[in-house]
Design an enzyme around this catalytic site. Structure first.
Site, PDB file in Angstrom:
ATOM      1  N   GLY A 269     105.099 129.159  16.349  1.00  0.00           N
ATOM      2  CA  GLY A 269     105.405 130.582  16.494  1.00  0.00           C
ATOM      3  C   GLY A 269     104.380 131.467  15.811  1.00  0.00           C
ATOM      4  O   GLY A 269     104.343 132.671  16.022  1.00  0.00           O
TER       5      GLY A 269
ATOM      6  N   HIS B 239      96.031 129.175  24.152  1.00  0.00           N
ATOM      7  CA  HIS B 239      97.194 128.362  24.537  1.00  0.00           C
ATOM      8  C   HIS B 239      98.486 129.180  24.615  1.00  0.00           C
ATOM      9  O   HIS B 239      99.477 128.714  25.170  1.00  0.00           O
ATOM     10  CB  HIS B 239      97.329 127.120  23.634  1.00  0.00           C
ATOM     11  CG  HIS B 239      97.995 127.353  22.322  1.00  0.00           C
ATOM     12  ND1 HIS B 239      97.305 127.496  21.136  1.00  0.00           N
ATOM     13  CD2 HIS B 239      99.300 127.448  21.995  1.00  0.00           C
ATOM     14  CE1 HIS B 239      98.165 127.674  20.157  1.00  0.00           C
ATOM     15  NE2 HIS B 239      99.384 127.640  20.645  1.00  0.00           N
TER      16      HIS B 239
ATOM     17  N   SER C  25     101.133 130.743  16.147  1.00  0.00           N
ATOM     18  CA  SER C  25      99.933 130.616  16.977  1.00  0.00           C
ATOM     19  C   SER C  25      99.433 131.950  17.486  1.00  0.00           C
ATOM     20  O   SER C  25     100.222 132.835  17.822  1.00  0.00           O
ATOM     21  CB  SER C  25     100.216 129.742  18.191  1.00  0.00           C
ATOM     22  OG  SER C  25     100.005 128.415  17.864  1.00  0.00           O
ATOM     23  N   GLY C  26      98.120 132.065  17.576  1.00  0.00           N
ATOM     24  CA  GLY C  26      97.495 133.281  18.060  1.00  0.00           C
ATOM     25  C   GLY C  26      97.317 134.298  16.952  1.00  0.00           C
ATOM     26  O   GLY C  26      96.553 135.246  17.080  1.00  0.00           O
TER      27      GLY C  26
ATOM     28  N   ASP D 109      90.068 128.021  21.637  1.00  0.00           N
ATOM     29  CA  ASP D 109      91.453 128.491  21.765  1.00  0.00           C
ATOM     30  C   ASP D 109      91.546 129.983  21.426  1.00  0.00           C
ATOM     31  O   ASP D 109      92.104 130.369  20.398  1.00  0.00           O
ATOM     32  CB  ASP D 109      92.369 127.647  20.866  1.00  0.00           C
ATOM     33  CG  ASP D 109      93.844 127.856  21.192  1.00  0.00           C
ATOM     34  OD1 ASP D 109      94.150 128.539  22.187  1.00  0.00           O
ATOM     35  OD2 ASP D 109      94.680 127.320  20.432  1.00  0.00           O
TER      36      ASP D 109
HETATM   37  N1  ARG Z   1     100.777 125.618  18.111  1.00  0.00           N
HETATM   38  C1  ARG Z   1     101.595 126.371  17.200  1.00  0.00           C
HETATM   39  C2  ARG Z   1     102.062 127.664  17.842  1.00  0.00           C
HETATM   40  O1  ARG Z   1     101.864 127.882  19.020  1.00  0.00           O
HETATM   41  C3  ARG Z   1     100.893 126.586  15.890  1.00  0.00           C
HETATM   42  C4  ARG Z   1     100.911 125.381  15.081  1.00  0.00           C
HETATM   43  C5  ARG Z   1     100.170 125.554  13.802  1.00  0.00           C
HETATM   44  N2  ARG Z   1     100.375 124.364  13.053  1.00  0.00           N
HETATM   45  C6  ARG Z   1      99.958 124.182  11.811  1.00  0.00           C
HETATM   46  N3  ARG Z   1     100.278 123.076  11.218  1.00  0.00           N
HETATM   47  N4  ARG Z   1      99.255 125.081  11.200  1.00  0.00           N
HETATM   48  O2  ARG Z   1     102.734 128.468  17.216  1.00  0.00           O
END
Ligand code: ARG
Length: 258
Positions: free
Chosen positions: A210, A71, A212-213, A117
């Protein structure tokens, strides 16, 4: 509703766009319970940047390959806008800043909610491994429920914050297996939490927008890739990660051909 919130949450974390007023309580959060750290403790951590801004985390797989979340790249940013910073505790300075030659998103990402993902990035020139830049092996088997893992990243720290910490943060969390995560013990359901995912839940500790990944590591291997969640550190809502063990074959095959 859950799906809308997830989609919006991802949109927000990728683009770091301002949060719509009515979603504030759901999207608020921080790397709750986290601490500042230095890159030598997490030498596999990188910052994926789009047009000079940190957008996601990632992990060093080899001299030229980075593992991140699908994503993070699913709106197909132009290769010329992408950079990977490795070997620095700060996302905005130090270490090395590499250009990207190619990336590949898992073919099945987007066909089944947030399943699969994962994406790989090939750098234009190889990294030089050192005490601050090192690869992390991919997990062969998913970690058992209850194992302590560590998540790191430059994701938001403060509730409602639009600003990212410049120094790398980490937090220890407890792994929650897929079945338990999808059960009615927690706030999700088996439609949103499904195959190729694994979770973490520790009261008041979580990854956030932030991150993510980025890496979730246990016993010296990459077990998860920060993927999604409802809010961050919310009671009953675990952080959800791509389950690296179940995506390892894809990653190995793709690393050889990307
Ligand atoms: N989608 C978020 C990103 O792109 C990460 C979210 C993770 N959320 C969590 N509750 N662990 O940074």
């Amino acid at each position: 509703m859950l799906k809308i919130v997830i989609v919006l949450s991802i949109f927000v974390c990728v683009l770091a766009a301002p949060t719509p007023e009515e979603l504030q309580p759901l999207l608020d959060g921080r790397i709750v319970g986290g601490f500042a750290t230095t890159i030598s403790s997490f030498p596999w951590q990188i910052s994926l940047q789009i047009s000079g801004s940190h957008s996601c985390g990632g992990s060093v797989y080899s001299e030229t390959i980075i593992v991140t979340a699908a994503h993070c790249l699913s709106d197909y940013p132009s290769l010329t806008t992408l950079r990977v910073r490795a070997g620095s505790s700060y996302w905005n300075s130090g270490g090395t800043l590499s250009e990207i030659a190619a990336f590949k998103i898992h073919e099945l990402y987007g066909t089944n909610g947030m399943a699969n993902d994962i994406a790989l990035i090939r750098l234009a020139s190889p990294l030089k491994f050192s005490s601050t830049i090192k690869p992390i092996p991919l997990a062969v088997t998913a970690p058992a429920d209850g194992v302590i893992a560590v998540v790191s990243g430059w994701g938001t720290k403060l509730s409602g914050s639009q600003t990212l910490p410049t120094q790398l943060q980490y937090v220890n969390v407890e792994v929650v297996g897929l079945e338990k995560c999808a059960s009615n013990i927690y706030g999700y359901d088996s439609e949103s939490v499904r195959e190729t995912m694994i979770c973490s839940y520790t009261e008041g500790k979580d990854s956030c927008q932030g991150d993510s990944g980025g890496p979730m590591v246990a016993d010296g291997v990459l077990v998860g890739i920060v993927s999604w969640g409802i809010g961050c550190g919310f009671t009953n809502y675990p952080g959800v990660y791509a389950d690296v063990a179940s995506l390892r074959t894809w990653a190995e095959n793709t690393a050889a051909t990307i």
